[in-house]
Enzyme design. Structure first.
Site, PDB file in Angstrom:
ATOM      1  N   ARG A  40       0.843  -1.200   0.000  1.00 31.68           N
ATOM      2  CA  ARG A  40       0.000   0.000   0.000  1.00 31.68           C
ATOM      3  C   ARG A  40       0.872   1.241   0.000  1.00 31.68           C
ATOM      4  NH1 ARG A  40      -2.900  -3.050  -1.651  1.00 31.68           N
ATOM      5  NH2 ARG A  40      -4.975  -3.698  -0.959  1.00 31.68           N
ATOM      6  N   ARG A  67      -6.200  25.612  -6.225  1.00 29.77           N
ATOM      7  CA  ARG A  67      -5.610  24.348  -5.782  1.00 29.77           C
ATOM      8  C   ARG A  67      -4.920  23.718  -6.971  1.00 29.77           C
ATOM      9  NH1 ARG A  67      -4.903  24.497  -0.432  1.00 29.77           N
ATOM     10  NH2 ARG A  67      -6.829  25.046   0.655  1.00 29.77           N
ATOM     11  N   ALA A  79      -9.571  26.933   6.492  1.00 30.94           N
ATOM     12  CA  ALA A  79      -9.004  25.663   6.944  1.00 30.94           C
ATOM     13  C   ALA A  79      -7.498  25.776   6.998  1.00 30.94           C
ATOM     14  CB  ALA A  79      -9.424  24.540   5.990  1.00 30.94           C
ATOM     15  N   LEU A  81      -3.592  23.455   8.322  1.00 27.45           N
ATOM     16  CA  LEU A  81      -2.905  22.289   8.868  1.00 27.45           C
ATOM     17  C   LEU A  81      -2.600  22.459  10.353  1.00 27.45           C
ATOM     18  CD1 LEU A  81      -0.350  21.574   6.026  1.00 27.45           C
ATOM     19  CD2 LEU A  81      -2.537  20.430   6.461  1.00 27.45           C
ATOM     20  N   GLU A  96      -6.547  29.913  12.322  1.00 28.65           N
ATOM     21  CA  GLU A  96      -6.818  29.915  10.883  1.00 28.65           C
ATOM     22  C   GLU A  96      -7.916  30.917  10.521  1.00 28.65           C
ATOM     23  OE1 GLU A  96      -5.252  28.540   8.398  1.00 28.65           O
ATOM     24  OE2 GLU A  96      -3.832  27.417   9.623  1.00 28.65           O
ATOM     25  N   GLU A 100      -6.899  33.841   7.928  1.00 30.67           N
ATOM     26  CA  GLU A 100      -7.459  33.843   6.584  1.00 30.67           C
ATOM     27  C   GLU A 100      -8.577  34.860   6.396  1.00 30.67           C
ATOM     28  OE1 GLU A 100      -8.418  29.899   5.275  1.00 30.67           O
ATOM     29  OE2 GLU A 100      -6.387  29.167   5.691  1.00 30.67           O
ATOM     30  N   PRO A 118      -8.993   8.308   3.358  1.00 32.39           N
ATOM     31  CA  PRO A 118      -8.384   7.246   4.154  1.00 32.39           C
ATOM     32  C   PRO A 118      -7.735   6.124   3.348  1.00 32.39           C
ATOM     33  CG  PRO A 118     -10.769   7.103   4.267  1.00 32.39           C
ATOM     34  CD  PRO A 118     -10.444   8.391   3.569  1.00 32.39           C
ATOM     35  N   GLY A 119      -8.024   6.033   2.066  1.00 30.40           N
ATOM     36  CA  GLY A 119      -7.378   5.024   1.244  1.00 30.40           C
ATOM     37  C   GLY A 119      -5.979   5.396   0.823  1.00 30.40           C
TER      38      GLY A 119
END
Length: 197
Positions: A40, A67, A79, A81, A96, A100, A118-119
């Site tokens: 994976r 983006r 948003a 990190l 944030e 922003e 999540p994959g």
């Protein structure tokens, strides 16, 4: 039936990591419970926060931000990190919002927690509801750079955001999950029963 995600870790027989600027690219060889193995690839990515900031007129603060990976200017919620080690999630969200949008909020609650993808990524995101908004100066020393320097800020009605989501016009996952969670909380009368921040 108890509805809760279960922490489980299958053993790795090999781990290869390529370090990046913001995240690491990891290749794991994993032993499966039936005795097999699988490989994976995923990103080890910092967690993040998002903020659905609602003013006294019921409008939601939105940003239009470029983006690069998807080559689009997306409509998003404020948003960022979790890149300050000692900072808790609520403080990160407050920071944030101030950085922003130049906003502070007097009432904070948790709308939803998600794994972004999540994959293929470890990133988890907590989306907050912020109410009782007021203007504040951006934190001292903070400068909008790169994509944020080109960011446009606006306000949108919640119903218009919901319509745009279902029309496939908005694709940012933090905004989508936050807006839809807020709409459900409003429809079920549970906004005031949300988890405290």
């Amino acid at each position: 039936m108890r509805l809760v995600d279960e922490p489980v870790e299958w053993p790795c027989t090999r781990v290869e990591t390529t370090h990046g600027i913001l995240m690491d690219f990891v290749v794991d060889k994993v032993s499966t419970p039936e005795g097999g193995s699988m490989v994976r690839n995923y990103l080890r990515h910092p967690n993040s926060v998002g903020v659905i900031a609602v003013d006294d007129q019921g409008r939601v603060a939105i940003e239009r931000q470029y983006r690069h990976p998807v080559r689009r200017r997306l409509i998003e919620a404020p948003a960022g990190l979790c890149d300050v080690e000692t900072e808790d999630l609520t403080h990160t969200a407050q920071r944030e919002l101030a950085e922003e949008l130049g906003l502070a909020a007097s009432a904070w609650s948790v709308l939803v927690d998600t794994y972004t993808t999540p994959g293929c990524s470890t990133q988890a995101t907590r989306v907050f509801l912020a109410r009782g908004l007021s203007q504040v100066p951006r934190p001292e020393g903070f400068v909008l750079e790169a994509e944020e320097a080109d960011m446009a800020v606006d306000w949108a009605r919640l119903d218009d955001l919901v319509d745009a989501i279902f029309a496939g016009q908005i694709m940012n996952p933090t905004l989508i999950t936050g807006v839809l969670a807020l709409r459900v909380a409003m429809l079920t009368g549970t906004v005031d029963a949300l988890r405290p921040a």
